[in-house]
Design a protein around this motif. Structure first.
Motif, PDB file in Angstrom:
ATOM      1  N   UNK A 232      63.594 -15.771 -17.352  1.00  0.00           N
ATOM      2  CA  UNK A 232      64.655 -16.208 -16.652  1.00  0.00           C
ATOM      3  C   UNK A 232      64.511 -16.228 -15.003  1.00  0.00           C
ATOM      4  N   UNK A 233      63.955 -15.037 -14.608  1.00  0.00           N
ATOM      5  CA  UNK A 233      63.601 -14.866 -13.237  1.00  0.00           C
ATOM      6  C   UNK A 233      62.244 -15.558 -12.629  1.00  0.00           C
ATOM      7  N   UNK A 234      61.336 -15.757 -13.511  1.00  0.00           N
ATOM      8  CA  UNK A 234      60.358 -16.533 -13.174  1.00  0.00           C
ATOM      9  C   UNK A 234      60.534 -18.042 -13.118  1.00  0.00           C
ATOM     10  N   UNK A 235      61.109 -18.906 -14.212  1.00  0.00           N
ATOM     11  CA  UNK A 235      61.499 -20.022 -13.873  1.00  0.00           C
ATOM     12  C   UNK A 235      62.509 -20.313 -13.111  1.00  0.00           C
ATOM     13  N   UNK A 236      63.352 -19.559 -12.828  1.00  0.00           N
ATOM     14  CA  UNK A 236      64.411 -20.053 -11.689  1.00  0.00           C
ATOM     15  C   UNK A 236      63.720 -19.780 -10.291  1.00  0.00           C
ATOM     16  N   UNK A 237      62.944 -18.633  -9.985  1.00  0.00           N
ATOM     17  CA  UNK A 237      62.672 -18.592  -8.505  1.00  0.00           C
ATOM     18  C   UNK A 237      61.293 -18.614  -8.191  1.00  0.00           C
ATOM     19  N   UNK A 238      60.463 -19.142  -9.150  1.00  0.00           N
ATOM     20  CA  UNK A 238      58.903 -19.183  -8.876  1.00  0.00           C
ATOM     21  C   UNK A 238      58.592 -19.817  -7.894  1.00  0.00           C
ATOM     22  N   UNK A 239      59.514 -21.190  -7.424  1.00  0.00           N
ATOM     23  CA  UNK A 239      59.135 -22.092  -6.379  1.00  0.00           C
ATOM     24  C   UNK A 239      59.863 -21.389  -5.188  1.00  0.00           C
ATOM     25  N   UNK A 240      60.800 -20.465  -5.059  1.00  0.00           N
ATOM     26  CA  UNK A 240      61.002 -19.998  -3.661  1.00  0.00           C
ATOM     27  C   UNK A 240      60.122 -18.898  -3.507  1.00  0.00           C
ATOM     28  N   UNK A 241      59.639 -18.207  -4.692  1.00  0.00           N
ATOM     29  CA  UNK A 241      58.749 -17.106  -4.325  1.00  0.00           C
ATOM     30  C   UNK A 241      57.334 -17.700  -3.664  1.00  0.00           C
ATOM     31  N   UNK A 242      57.098 -18.959  -4.267  1.00  0.00           N
ATOM     32  CA  UNK A 242      55.913 -19.439  -3.535  1.00  0.00           C
ATOM     33  C   UNK A 242      56.031 -19.797  -2.014  1.00  0.00           C
ATOM     34  N   UNK A 243      57.203 -20.284  -1.704  1.00  0.00           N
ATOM     35  CA  UNK A 243      57.341 -20.460  -0.115  1.00  0.00           C
ATOM     36  C   UNK A 243      57.251 -19.268   0.352  1.00  0.00           C
ATOM     37  N   UNK A 244      58.044 -18.146  -0.194  1.00  0.00           N
ATOM     38  CA  UNK A 244      57.928 -16.771   0.491  1.00  0.00           C
ATOM     39  C   UNK A 244      56.739 -16.266   0.801  1.00  0.00           C
ATOM     40  N   UNK A 245      55.655 -16.466  -0.041  1.00  0.00           N
ATOM     41  CA  UNK A 245      54.305 -15.792  -0.288  1.00  0.00           C
ATOM     42  C   UNK A 245      53.429 -16.731   0.375  1.00  0.00           C
ATOM     43  N   UNK A 246      53.742 -18.006   0.777  1.00  0.00           N
ATOM     44  CA  UNK A 246      52.635 -18.888   1.507  1.00  0.00           C
ATOM     45  C   UNK A 246      51.875 -19.706   0.455  1.00  0.00           C
ATOM     46  N   UNK A 247      52.380 -19.811  -0.879  1.00  0.00           N
ATOM     47  CA  UNK A 247      51.532 -20.626  -1.909  1.00  0.00           C
ATOM     48  C   UNK A 247      52.052 -21.941  -1.943  1.00  0.00           C
ATOM     49  N   UNK A 248      51.542 -23.033  -1.762  1.00  0.00           N
ATOM     50  CA  UNK A 248      51.666 -24.374  -1.621  1.00  0.00           C
ATOM     51  C   UNK A 248      52.194 -24.919  -3.100  1.00  0.00           C
ATOM     52  N   UNK A 249      51.390 -24.705  -4.143  1.00  0.00           N
ATOM     53  CA  UNK A 249      51.438 -25.246  -5.299  1.00  0.00           C
ATOM     54  C   UNK A 249      51.499 -24.324  -6.420  1.00  0.00           C
ATOM     55  N   UNK A 250      53.005 -23.934  -6.674  1.00  0.00           N
ATOM     56  CA  UNK A 250      53.155 -23.131  -7.733  1.00  0.00           C
ATOM     57  C   UNK A 250      53.092 -23.627  -9.098  1.00  0.00           C
ATOM     58  N   UNK A 251      52.727 -24.991  -9.244  1.00  0.00           N
ATOM     59  CA  UNK A 251      52.592 -25.651 -10.570  1.00  0.00           C
ATOM     60  C   UNK A 251      51.384 -24.974 -11.145  1.00  0.00           C
ATOM     61  N   UNK A 252      50.440 -24.519 -10.536  1.00  0.00           N
ATOM     62  CA  UNK A 252      49.110 -23.565 -11.089  1.00  0.00           C
ATOM     63  C   UNK A 252      49.719 -22.604 -11.940  1.00  0.00           C
ATOM     64  N   UNK A 253      50.876 -22.030 -11.749  1.00  0.00           N
ATOM     65  CA  UNK A 253      51.384 -20.735 -12.606  1.00  0.00           C
ATOM     66  C   UNK A 253      51.757 -21.339 -14.257  1.00  0.00           C
ATOM     67  N   UNK A 254      52.591 -22.555 -14.189  1.00  0.00           N
ATOM     68  CA  UNK A 254      53.090 -23.044 -15.391  1.00  0.00           C
ATOM     69  C   UNK A 254      51.835 -23.640 -16.104  1.00  0.00           C
ATOM     70  N   UNK A 255      50.712 -24.272 -15.711  1.00  0.00           N
ATOM     71  CA  UNK A 255      49.814 -24.711 -15.964  1.00  0.00           C
ATOM     72  C   UNK A 255      48.964 -23.720 -16.815  1.00  0.00           C
TER      73      UNK A 255
END
Length: 404
Positions: A232-255
């Motif tokens: 639940x923490x991953x699917x809810x906040x992964x996009x916001x974590x990407x912005x925090x970490x400077x990762x532009x495309x967090x879609x790679x995580x799900x793929x």
């Protein structure tokens, strides 16, 4: 003397009923996952605020969670087919109804009803597949069955977003409705095994809690709760974590996560059947811990992909193994209640992960730190399961028998 055992090892898994149930599950999950990223966007376009967007997920989760115990009881008392057909009908009708709702309040009310249908449908499908899979191939069968969820998780959100951006939200609803109707249609052709009857009457009248929840399912459900909070923490906040970490495309995580789940589930299913749950649950927990730690330190898409591959091994191992273990521990006539208990833990865990870990991230001021703290949940997982293994081996030493 060896012929009966050989015959037992070759009971067919890929039967018509298995394929139709898996297909119905795939269509239902694809229909549902298309709406996950698109309904919140639609609410925002109608003028809804952040609180109303949150209610879109919250009301659905609450109604689904409240429904599952009653659905499990109905599955054991009324039969599998009727509960499944009613649940799928509610899902299809509710999704079709979204297109006629311009008021946010009506959509929120419909989401609550949709959650009821979802709770009934998914609990029913999980129980039906447990009846169909041969007992000696339960881990393998659950692993293959779980791939239908994985396909939907990997492809449906992208499909929904593409349709919405290209043709509008109405087209998303139309395709989602068609898929739900096809799920209902395919379920009509399933050959449903007759629900098992209890071997003997209980010595005393069961309480309401005993009727709604299955005690034998509590241990795997508690373990599932730990993993679901992390997820639940991953699917809810992964996009916001990407912005925090400077990762532009967090879609790679799900793929990458979905790709690894597709590879791992058939393998760990066979391992579960041949070696037992501990051979899957213990490595799965350690891979999940490693994935969460790698995720918390990720600062590039390559780091994110590595974390996803590691987490995918853990996630892909744990969920089907825990589901198979839940069914193996329950009496045949209590599989509905066991499935309801199991899936309730999953819903509750994802909801708690969104709320509790979100509050933790706010307190810590960092999503990376939040993911590091979530590792503690998997440590609790290992402590609980390790203690249970020790207790089981102690029983074997004292009495020369095993205990579920």
């Amino acid at each position: 003397m060896k012929q009966p055992n050989a015959a037992k090892q070759h009971k067919p898994l890929w039967t018509k009923a298995f394929l139709l149930t898996s297909l119905s599950n795939l269509l239902l999950f694809f229909s549902f996952q298309m709406l996950i990223p698109t309904i919140p966007t639609h609410i925002s376009q109608l003028g809804g605020d952040d609180a109303q967007v949150g209610l879109v997920i919250g009301l659905f989760t609450i109604s689904s969670l409240l429904t599952r115990p009653f659905a499990g009881k109905a599955l054991d008392s009324l039969g599998r087919k009727h509960v499944l057909l009613v649940g799928l009908s509610i899902c299809a009708l509710t999704i079709a109804g979204y297109s006629y709702m311009a008021a946010i309040t009506l959509i929120l009310a419909a989401r609550f009803v949709h959650g009821i249908g979802w709770g009934m449908s998914t609990t029913s499908l999980g129980t039906v597949i447990a009846d169909i899979i041969p007992a000696e191939r339960r881990g393998e069968g659950m692993g293959y069955y779980g791939l239908s969820n994985t396909f939907a998780l990997a492809l449906a959100p992208l499909t929904g977003l593409w349709l919405m951006n290209a043709y509008g939200f109405l087209r998303v609803l139309q395709l989602s409705t068609c898929l739900a109707l096809l799920s209902l249609l395919s379920s009509l052709f399933i050959t449903y095994p007759k629900p098992p009857m209890p071997f003997e009457k209980p010595a005393q009248r069961p309480t309401l809690a005993d009727r709604l929840f299955e005690r034998s399912a509590l241990l795997p459900s508690i373990l599932l709760l730990c993993t679901a909070v992390c997820y639940g923490g991953i699917v809810t906040f992964i996009t916001l974590f990407g912005r925090e970490a400077g990762i532009s495309n967090v879609g790679w995580f799900f793929l990458c996560n979905a790709s690894m789940v597709l590879i791992v589930r058939p393998i760990t299913g066979l391992l579960f059947d041949r070696k037992g749950p501990e051979w899957v649950l213990l490595p799965g927990a350690f891979f999940t811990i490693a994935g969460l730690l790698l995720l918390s330190y990720a600062h590039s898409e390559a780091n994110l992909a590595a974390a996803a591959l590691c987490y995918g091994v853990g996630f892909g191992s744990l969920q089907p193994a825990l589901q198979a273990w839940t069914i193996a521990r329950a009496a045949p006539n209590r599989r509905g209640a066991a499935s309801g208990t199991f899936f309730s833990a999953n819903d509750l865990g994802i909801g708690l992960g969104a709320m509790a870990l979100g509050a933790l991230a706010t307190y810590c001021g960092s999503y990376a730190v939040m993911y590091r703290y979530s590792v503690l949940l998997m440590v609790v997982f290992l402590l609980i399961y390790g203690w249970c293994l020790w207790q089981a081996k102690r029983v074997v030493r004292l009495f020369g028998r095993t205990s579920n």
